[in-house]
Scaffold this motif. Structure first.
Motif, PDB file in Angstrom:
ATOM      1  N   PHE A 132      15.615 -28.767   6.261  1.00 20.62           N
ATOM      2  CA  PHE A 132      15.478 -30.042   5.561  1.00 20.62           C
ATOM      3  C   PHE A 132      14.805 -29.842   4.215  1.00 20.62           C
ATOM      4  CE2 PHE A 132      15.087 -30.880  10.160  1.00 20.62           C
ATOM      5  CZ  PHE A 132      16.239 -31.626  10.342  1.00 20.62           C
ATOM      6  N   TRP A 150      18.071 -26.118  11.919  1.00 19.11           N
ATOM      7  CA  TRP A 150      18.153 -27.110  10.857  1.00 19.11           C
ATOM      8  C   TRP A 150      17.280 -26.729   9.684  1.00 19.11           C
ATOM      9  CZ3 TRP A 150      18.529 -28.404  15.956  1.00 19.11           C
ATOM     10  CH2 TRP A 150      19.636 -29.191  16.328  1.00 19.11           C
ATOM     11  N   ASN A 183      26.652 -32.655   5.862  1.00 17.29           N
ATOM     12  CA  ASN A 183      25.252 -32.975   5.577  1.00 17.29           C
ATOM     13  C   ASN A 183      25.119 -33.474   4.147  1.00 17.29           C
ATOM     14  OD1 ASN A 183      24.262 -32.328   8.044  1.00 17.29           O
ATOM     15  ND2 ASN A 183      23.705 -30.227   7.498  1.00 17.29           N
ATOM     16  N   PHE A 233      15.842 -36.186   6.795  1.00 17.16           N
ATOM     17  CA  PHE A 233      16.200 -35.865   8.185  1.00 17.16           C
ATOM     18  C   PHE A 233      17.509 -36.529   8.576  1.00 17.16           C
ATOM     19  CE2 PHE A 233      11.538 -35.572   8.268  1.00 17.16           C
ATOM     20  CZ  PHE A 233      11.396 -34.283   8.733  1.00 17.16           C
ATOM     21  N   ILE A 234      17.585 -37.856   8.290  1.00 15.85           N
ATOM     22  CA  ILE A 234      18.726 -38.645   8.755  1.00 15.85           C
ATOM     23  C   ILE A 234      20.035 -38.124   8.183  1.00 15.85           C
ATOM     24  CG2 ILE A 234      19.743 -40.958   8.766  1.00 15.85           C
ATOM     25  CD1 ILE A 234      16.820 -42.001   8.391  1.00 15.85           C
ATOM     26  N   LEU A 235      20.006 -37.701   6.920  1.00 16.53           N
ATOM     27  CA  LEU A 235      21.250 -37.288   6.271  1.00 16.53           C
ATOM     28  C   LEU A 235      21.606 -35.837   6.580  1.00 16.53           C
ATOM     29  CD1 LEU A 235      20.753 -39.023   2.819  1.00 16.53           C
ATOM     30  CD2 LEU A 235      22.326 -39.689   4.615  1.00 16.53           C
ATOM     31  N   ASN A 236      20.762 -35.146   7.308  1.00 19.34           N
ATOM     32  CA  ASN A 236      21.041 -33.751   7.650  1.00 19.34           C
ATOM     33  C   ASN A 236      21.144 -33.569   9.157  1.00 19.34           C
ATOM     34  OD1 ASN A 236      21.487 -32.318   5.416  1.00 19.34           O
ATOM     35  ND2 ASN A 236      19.532 -31.242   5.349  1.00 19.34           N
ATOM     36  N   PRO A 237      22.083 -34.239   9.807  1.00 18.17           N
ATOM     37  CA  PRO A 237      22.084 -34.197  11.271  1.00 18.17           C
ATOM     38  C   PRO A 237      22.673 -32.909  11.842  1.00 18.17           C
ATOM     39  CG  PRO A 237      23.846 -35.613  10.477  1.00 18.17           C
ATOM     40  CD  PRO A 237      23.166 -35.073   9.275  1.00 18.17           C
ATOM     41  N   PHE A 238      23.343 -32.108  11.010  1.00 20.72           N
ATOM     42  CA  PHE A 238      24.030 -30.933  11.556  1.00 20.72           C
ATOM     43  C   PHE A 238      23.290 -29.651  11.183  1.00 20.72           C
ATOM     44  CE2 PHE A 238      27.270 -34.127  10.329  1.00 20.72           C
ATOM     45  CZ  PHE A 238      27.596 -34.548  11.608  1.00 20.72           C
TER      46      PHE A 238
END
Lengths: 403, 252
Positions: free
Chosen positions: A197, A195, A39, A24-29
């Motif tokens: 993930f 998003w 991402n 989640f954290i590394l895919n903020p866009f």
């Protein structure tokens, strides 16, 4: 908690939470936005964050604690990789076979190289380790071809014995590494609105192992053994005249960090069962030195941060090409747009090394303690502000006793 | 027979005969001073005792066992501790950790791999180190970085690190070099107390005659690598040969 003091416990918890929620954290866009290229939450890169994190955490046990700068740790990464692939070829596709063999082989290899190299210290030690690693690379590339498969690299084939499982999968395709049937490439994609993930089995296997490795590193840092290693760095003369023999301490640290490197190598081939000689090349050894220093040598979390930082740069920054730059500066008049693209161009895309180099210089000059020191300085700034606020509060006639 | 017996020790560096034929006997519980002009071979002799140098000839016996051929850490484990001219401490570690390390060395020997146990759980070692620090009046500085201490405090810390091992012989290489008069007097008092209370034998190399005459029970005068004379302080003071070779020179 777990035998850690409060501060270390909190740090450990933060790392655990980060590892669990990294997808989640590394895919903020959102995946279709123009920022999606920043991402980093795709399995391949996330695995690399963890694997190089383990590599750097292990390296830090040697370099951060004892001050012995090894320039040949890639040799252990490579040895671990070859051992891992051989396990896949001979025994079976379970990840556990590979990483067990990787750790053992790298450990023995480190015992041999360390025993010889640690007779010298300082620059001579660094050169010896570098020479050994380059020798290993050259051997893997040429003479040891029966073991390493030379420049093609060691890979799986249909004819491998795999005595515990049989040669190949039922449909005749090559088998894939797995942990008790859970394939490392298995990925579950979760779409949430715009998003998307990825949850990858291999990533979480690496995650669990990285958390264990990090925990072990904290325990070593806080142990009497860790204290002796810091004493080695501080004053070997006094150590000798205190009845302690520095050599076995440095050798043990060398072997432990070699085993961490082997573990990283084993995990690499567990994610992608292929091992080539270039994994032992000196640039790989240099990379882990950069990671550790950039993050903060001798600190617990520094190497992990450094590994993440460099891998992010390597994979994300390098993807910004001229086309992307033109998009960014599209709001400017044409002449300015081209000028800006021309100016920024050398620093991104293929030029990411340049930006990383500049950042590295800035960190070494202004933050000798690495990114961790940067964080501490910011933290101290806030605390001081808070303290002055409190002081102002007490001055206004509250009779709270001074601490 | 003394606790330390040096017999016929010689050491040559190229063309320089640093030590000729040194015989020395340090009696248990005494303070034995070795004095002599610059280049007399005092430091070479000391380095031969702790295993840093190996003498070309002669024997060095400590408590009936030969010291020669052993490494410095092994000699330390036999019961010989050494204080350096400039304090050798672990500058990057805290004061408490500095004293804990010799405690570990004493309990566990020259190497033990306890990598998983935690320092914080080593109650008895911490207690031992704290008691020692209290003895040298440094307990309130236990969490300081050793490198940030004043020179006098570094000296006291180094002394504490040696004493906590309860050595049978303490070797001191110019312990008051570069100290102010007040610091020197404090060090003399500290050393006297150590010798009397803990009954630790000391061999001390010193330039400062004030220190030598206030501490030593016996004095050996070294000149050009050979012992000139060995006697009590009173006798040494009046000895004509010594005046000529050493004290006379010192009065330039």
């Amino acid at each position: 908690m777990l035998g850690l003091n409060r501060k270390d416990g909190v740090l450990f918890l933060i790392v655990v939470v980060m590892v669990i929620f990294a997808p989640f954290i590394l895919n903020p866009f959102p995946s279709d936005s123009s920022l999606a290229q920043f991402n980093a939450g795709y399995p391949d890169l996330m695995q690399r964050f963890l694997i190089f994190g383990i590599f750097a955490v292990g390296f830090n046990i040697l370099f951060g604690l004892t001050g012995y700068l090894s320039f040949g740790h890639a040799a252990f990464l490579g040895a671990g990789s070859y051992a891992g692939v051989w396990m896949f070829k001979l025994l079976g596709m379970n990840v556990l076979y590979a990483i067990t063999a990787s750790v053992l082989v790298a450990g023995l290899f480190a015992l041999f190289i360390g025993f010889i190299s640690l007779r010298r210290s300082g620059i001579y030690f660094s050169i010896l380790t570098l020479a050994f690693a380059q020798m290993s690379y050259a051997l893997a590339y040429s003479v040891l071809t029966p073991i390493t498969n030379g420049e093609t690299g060691l890979q799986l084939s249909q004819n491998d014995p795999r005595i515990l499982e049989g040669a190949s999968a039922a449909d005749g395709s090559l088998p894939v590494p797995s942990l008790f049937g859970l394939e490392t490439r298995a990925t579950h994609t979760l779409d949430l609105g715009a998003w998307s993930f990825d949850f990858n089995a291999g990533y979480y296997i690496c995650g669990v192992i990285m958390i264990l490795a990090f925990y072990l590193s904290i325990r070593i840092f806080r142990s009497p053994f860790g204290m002796m290693l810091r004493a080695v760095k501080s004053n070997q003369q006094r150590m000798n005249y205190t009845g302690l023999n520095p050599r076995p301490y440095t050798l043990a640290a060398f072997v432990i960090s070699g085993m961490f490197a082997g573990l990283a190598g084993g995990l690499m081939v567990s994610m992608d069962p292929l091992a080539g000689a270039e994994r032992m090349l000196w640039t790989r050894s240099g990379e882990v030195v950069l990671m550790t220093i950039l993050g903060g040598a001798g600190t617990l979390i520094g190497p992990v941060l450094g590994a993440g930082f460099i891998k992010y740069f390597e994979n994300i920054f390098s993807r910004i090409n001229d086309q992307v730059l033109h998009q960014w500066f599209a709001f400017l008049p044409d002449g300015f747009e081209n000028a800006m693209v021309f100016l920024v161009h050398p620093f991104v895309g293929k030029g990411w090394h340049l930006t990383l180099g500049i950042l590295f210089m800035l960190v070494v000059i202004f933050l000798p303690g690495g990114l961790v020191e940067g964080g501490q300085r910011i933290g101290r700034l806030f605390r001081r502000k808070k303290k002055t606020d409190q002081a102002a509060g007490t001055a206004q006639g509250q009779n709270t006793p001074a601490e | 027979m003394g606790i330390l017996e040096v017999k016929g020790v010689g050491k040559r560096f190229g063309g320089l005969q640093a030590l000729g034929d040194v015989n020395l006997s340090v009696q248990e519980n005494s303070v034995h001073a070795i004095i002599g002009p610059n280049g007399a071979g005092k430091s070479t002799l000391l380095n031969c005792l702790v295993g840093k140098l190996i003498p070309d000839t002669g024997t060095v016996m400590f408590d009936g066992q030969s010291v020669l051929g052993r490494k410095p850490h092994e000699i330390n484990q036999m019961g010989i501790s050494r204080v350096f001219q400039t304090p050798e401490i672990f500058s990057d570690l805290t004061v408490l950790e500095n004293v804990m390390i010799p405690c570990f060395a004493r309990r566990d020997g020259s190497f033990r791999m306890h990598a998983i146990e935690q320092v914080a759980r080593e109650g008895s070692i911490i207690e031992q180190a704290e008691t020692m620090l209290a003895d040298v009046n440094m307990l309130e500085k236990r969490d300081f970085h050793a490198g940030s201490l004043s020179r006098g405090d570094k000296r006291r810390l180094e002394m504490a690190m040696c004493l906590v091992q309860e050595p049978r012989l303490l070797l001191l290489d110019e312990p008051t070099a570069g100290m102010s008069r007040a610091d020197t007097n404090n060090t003399i008092a500290l050393l006297k107390e150590i010798n009397e209370k803990r009954s630790i034998t000391m061999a001390i190399i010193e330039h400062d005659m004030h220190v030598v005459f206030s501490l030593a029970d016996r004095i050996t005068v070294l000149a050009q690598g050979t012992p000139l004379v060995e006697d009590t302080p009173e006798k040494i003071k009046g000895h004509p040969k010594v005046r000529e070779a050493y004290l006379g020179e010192a009065q330039h």
